[in-house]
Each structure stands twice: as C-alpha cells, then as structure tokens.
Design an enzyme around this catalytic site. Structure first.
Site, PDB file in Angstrom:
ATOM      1  N   THR A 105       0.815  -1.214  -0.104  1.00 55.98           N
ATOM      2  CA  THR A 105      -0.108  -0.212   0.007  1.00 55.98           C
ATOM      3  C   THR A 105       0.933   1.192   0.169  1.00 55.98           C
ATOM      4  O   THR A 105       1.944   1.366   0.453  1.00 55.98           O
ATOM      5  CB  THR A 105      -0.762   0.011   1.263  1.00 55.98           C
ATOM      6  N   CYS A 106       0.461   2.143  -0.289  1.00 61.24           N
ATOM      7  CA  CYS A 106       0.900   3.707  -0.530  1.00 61.24           C
ATOM      8  C   CYS A 106      -0.092   4.849  -0.180  1.00 61.24           C
ATOM      9  O   CYS A 106      -1.198   4.226   0.611  1.00 61.24           O
ATOM     10  CB  CYS A 106       1.505   3.780  -1.882  1.00 61.24           C
ATOM     11  N   GLN A 107       0.040   5.947  -0.734  1.00 58.17           N
ATOM     12  CA  GLN A 107      -1.074   6.926  -0.409  1.00 58.17           C
ATOM     13  C   GLN A 107      -2.087   6.742  -1.049  1.00 58.17           C
ATOM     14  O   GLN A 107      -3.297   6.758  -0.615  1.00 58.17           O
ATOM     15  CB  GLN A 107      -0.295   8.171  -0.280  1.00 58.17           C
ATOM     16  N   GLY A 110      -2.287   4.965  -4.428  1.00 56.99           N
ATOM     17  CA  GLY A 110      -2.091   3.705  -5.223  1.00 56.99           C
ATOM     18  C   GLY A 110      -1.208   4.075  -6.437  1.00 56.99           C
ATOM     19  O   GLY A 110      -1.318   3.094  -7.240  1.00 56.99           O
ATOM     20  N   MET A 158      -3.790   3.919   0.976  1.00 58.23           N
ATOM     21  CA  MET A 158      -4.463   4.522   2.267  1.00 58.23           C
ATOM     22  C   MET A 158      -5.697   5.347   2.294  1.00 58.23           C
ATOM     23  O   MET A 158      -6.477   5.312   3.195  1.00 58.23           O
ATOM     24  CB  MET A 158      -3.323   5.211   3.234  1.00 58.23           C
TER      25      MET A 158
END
Length: 145
Positions: free
Chosen positions: A99-101, A103, A128
């Site tokens: 996961t990142c901020q 996508g 996220m």
C-alpha cells in the site's frame, strides 16, 4: 465514408479525445493482462488478512506513515525497497499486500518485490486514501519499521 471524414473534420477535437481515451484504455488493458501481481480493494485486503498470515508493506514516506497506517504494517519507503527487501524475505511464499498513499507507488513496489522473488504480491487499489474512505482503522503506533 465521406460523411465520416466530414464529421471528423468538423469535430476534430472530439475525434482526438476519443483516440486518446481509446489508446489509454488499451494500454490499461494490456498492463493488467501482463502484470504479475494481483490488485485488490481494501475490503479484499481485510478478507485476505483475516484468512491468511499476511504482511502489509507500506511504501510511503516516513511522514506519511506517521500520520496513520494499517495496524502491523511494515514500513519500507519505496526508494529503499530494493535494498531492504531481504528484511521481509520470510514472506516470499506468503501473501504480501503493498500500500501507498493513493495507489500510485504500489505498482512499482509490486514489480520490485516480484523481481526479488516474492510470489504472492497484492496491490491495494487506492492506497491508504481508499482504506480511510472505507472507514477501516489506522494507527499511529510504530511496531515495525
């Protein structure tokens, strides 16, 4: 045929926009066909975490991670993932959710982990932001780093 050419000549901006959208859709289709990792939603991530021994790898920057992350997530910024992948080597055959901020960094991280020999990589669509939009819990505690 002459009517089509006349239409294209009169509406060249619409025709150009249609061409651009078509090319982007084909590119997205080809990319999804050839990627070696799977994409799941936050709900799919929760289901996978509840049924298997799953590692969540958060590839955001430290400041973003400190604002809130998934409980138990392992934090490795994207820029250091290649050199630090050995830290999570015990998960090479287990599910790893990246996961990142938003996508946007996750696909690169998934490709890196796939090249490192990880076989069950999942990209969380929307990152996220999607996790928070689904009202799933986040924590600010630093368990793993």
């Amino acid at each position: 045929m002459t009517r089509l050419l006349e239409f294209l000549g009169n509406h060249w901006m619409m025709a150009g926009a249609l061409l651009v959208v078509t090319v982007l859709l084909i590119q997205d289709l080809l990319e999804s066909l050839f990627r070696k990792h799977k994409v799941l939603t936050p709900a799919g991530a929760v289901q996978l975490m509840n049924t298997e021994d799953t590692l969540v790898v958060d590839v955001r920057e430290p400041a973003e991670f400190a604002e809130g992350h998934i409980e138990g997530a392992y934090h490795i910024p994207l820029g250091k993932l290649e050199e630090r992948a050995s830290e999570i080597a015990q998960y090479k055959e287990k599910p790893v959710i990246v996961t990142c901020q938003q996508g946007t960094r996750s696909p690169s991280a998934c490709k890196t982990l796939t090249k490192q020999g990880f076989s069950r990589i999942y990209e969380m669509r929307g990152g996220m932001l999607a996790w928070r939009d689904a009202h799933y819990p986040v924590t600010r505690k630093r368990k793993k780093s």
